[in-house]
Design an enzyme around this catalytic site. Sequence first.
Site, PDB file in Angstrom:
ATOM      1  N   GLU A  79       1.165  -0.758  -0.122  1.00  0.00           N
ATOM      2  CA  GLU A  79      -0.157   0.173   0.178  1.00  0.00           C
ATOM      3  C   GLU A  79       1.022   1.303   0.233  1.00  0.00           C
ATOM      4  OE1 GLU A  79      -1.925   0.677   3.977  1.00  0.00           O
ATOM      5  OE2 GLU A  79      -1.023  -1.658   4.264  1.00  0.00           O
ATOM      6  N   CYS A 111      -3.489  -3.692   4.369  1.00  0.00           N
ATOM      7  CA  CYS A 111      -2.211  -4.784   4.363  1.00  0.00           C
ATOM      8  C   CYS A 111      -2.755  -5.606   4.372  1.00  0.00           C
ATOM      9  CB  CYS A 111      -2.479  -4.621   6.249  1.00  0.00           C
ATOM     10  SG  CYS A 111      -1.746  -3.277   6.849  1.00  0.00           S
ATOM     11  N   TYR A 143       2.205   7.658   9.431  1.00  0.00           N
ATOM     12  CA  TYR A 143       1.619   8.801  10.179  1.00  0.00           C
ATOM     13  C   TYR A 143       1.366   9.768  10.215  1.00  0.00           C
ATOM     14  CZ  TYR A 143      -0.697   4.006  10.689  1.00  0.00           C
ATOM     15  OH  TYR A 143      -1.231   2.368  10.085  1.00  0.00           O
ATOM     16  N   THR A 152       3.397   3.548  15.934  1.00  0.00           N
ATOM     17  CA  THR A 152       3.113   2.175  15.636  1.00  0.00           C
ATOM     18  C   THR A 152       3.508   2.297  13.641  1.00  0.00           C
ATOM     19  OG1 THR A 152       0.879   3.043  13.708  1.00  0.00           O
ATOM     20  CG2 THR A 152       0.346   1.567  16.798  1.00  0.00           C
ATOM     21  N   SER A 201     -10.569   1.689  14.230  1.00  0.00           N
ATOM     22  CA  SER A 201     -10.184  -0.098  12.975  1.00  0.00           C
ATOM     23  C   SER A 201      -9.860  -1.145  13.845  1.00  0.00           C
ATOM     24  CB  SER A 201      -8.647   0.793  12.611  1.00  0.00           C
ATOM     25  OG  SER A 201      -8.161  -0.468  11.921  1.00  0.00           O
ATOM     26  N   HIS A 233      -2.120 -10.863  12.169  1.00  0.00           N
ATOM     27  CA  HIS A 233      -1.311  -9.596  11.391  1.00  0.00           C
ATOM     28  C   HIS A 233      -1.238  -8.777  12.634  1.00  0.00           C
ATOM     29  CE1 HIS A 233      -1.276  -5.831   9.330  1.00  0.00           C
ATOM     30  NE2 HIS A 233      -2.165  -5.270  10.058  1.00  0.00           N
ATOM     31  N   LYS A 242      -5.528  -8.796  21.452  1.00  0.00           N
ATOM     32  CA  LYS A 242      -6.925  -8.094  21.496  1.00  0.00           C
ATOM     33  C   LYS A 242      -7.921  -9.700  21.086  1.00  0.00           C
ATOM     34  CE  LYS A 242      -5.359  -3.198  22.134  1.00  0.00           C
ATOM     35  NZ  LYS A 242      -7.194  -2.912  23.945  1.00  0.00           N
ATOM     36  N   ASN A 275       5.313  -1.385  12.131  1.00  0.00           N
ATOM     37  CA  ASN A 275       4.540  -1.835  11.577  1.00  0.00           C
ATOM     38  C   ASN A 275       5.181  -2.174  10.259  1.00  0.00           C
ATOM     39  OD1 ASN A 275       2.425  -2.699  10.001  1.00  0.00           O
ATOM     40  ND2 ASN A 275       0.832  -0.383  10.857  1.00  0.00           N
ATOM     41  N   SER A 308      -7.572  -3.508   5.877  1.00  0.00           N
ATOM     42  CA  SER A 308      -8.268  -2.235   6.849  1.00  0.00           C
ATOM     43  C   SER A 308      -8.779  -1.582   5.538  1.00  0.00           C
ATOM     44  CB  SER A 308      -7.853  -0.743   7.292  1.00  0.00           C
ATOM     45  OG  SER A 308      -7.393  -0.632   8.121  1.00  0.00           O
TER      46      SER A 308
END
Length: 389
Positions: A79, A111, A143, A152, A201, A233, A242, A275, A308
């Site tokens: 990307e 991703c 970012y 990140t 996200s 990922h 999480k 990342n 995403s």
Amino acid sequence: MQIGIDKIGFYTPSLYLDLVDLAHARNEEPDKYLIGIGQEKQAVIPATQDIVTMGASAADQILTEEDKKDISTVIVATESGVDNSKAAAIYVKQLLGLDNFVRTVELKEACYSGTAAIQFARGLVNLNDKEKVLVITADIARYGIGTPGEVTQGGGAIAMLISVNPRVLAIENQSVSYTDDIMDFWRPLYRSEALVDGKYSTNVYIDFFNKCWNRYSEITDRSFDDFSALIFHLPFTKMGKKALDSVMEKEPENIANHFGTQLKFSQQLSRQVGNLYTGSLYMSFLSLLQFNSELVAGNRIGLFSYGSGAEGEFYSGILQNEYGDVIDFENIETMLNNRTKVSVADYETIFNSQIGYTSTDVVLDTSNDKSKYVLSGQKDQQRQYFVRK
């Protein structure tokens, strides 16, 4: 006929930022980054490196001259494209010295596209089992300085050779994909930095994992007992935890502890690099193999890919008995240990030194970049690459 990952290589540039230093510079407690996000170091990408040079470097680590003769297709999943028309795979093919009778293409879906590339590659190999497909996942996560997503960031490339009789991972046929039109992360054509709704996200990521896993379990009649590890990922390492926690709540403690331990193995490289976007899942896979010495041939590994926008896929593979001989773990360790730490001020300067969106000629100082494949600038609106002899 088994088809899957026969070889896998990893590359990240020689500079890194210590996130304790970044935390102090941003007036944050270091544990917010080290524990809350789960990151320790972040790859810093010099202007002389991009997805083409990093992808070529990752591939160069694994390809023999015999491999190059057998490659029918090069797929670059990214990307962080360098052109809105011309595929980065063409540049990579040229730098690697591959034959002109090769198919080249670039894939995009945030991703996720690295996984799509692998699945497409398997289909091509199935059509002709004498061919091999080179899949490269290469990205630079940006970012912006001082943004919530700054911690990140990162970058690098993973290269994988897809073939019959793979020596690393035989990919099983059943997989589950899930797609919905969601604006959790995007990057308009005029921006080099991403826009992201971080909390949203994360929730979408967890939801997609649950949907994919539940459907996969229904179709295959497999449970967690059928897996030795689940990998994810990892845009940041806490994200995988999480997702895992969301499906382990009702599982026995020993099962939850087992998969939690495997997750920690898979997080180690991410903690040191940051990342990789399309390459993050496959860096997790490498990390699992590098740090878990108890894995054996025949172990089933579950892989959750996410991009995403949004798309997720869960699939599985069977570990092969030659993986330890094929993967150069020592080279990965040496590459990371030999990196040079940069100050926050230097990182900010480097961040702002990328070629970006400009029509002007650019000449980059390549004297400090000792990589084999280097971006030297832009002339007549064309990127200029060279191979260091």
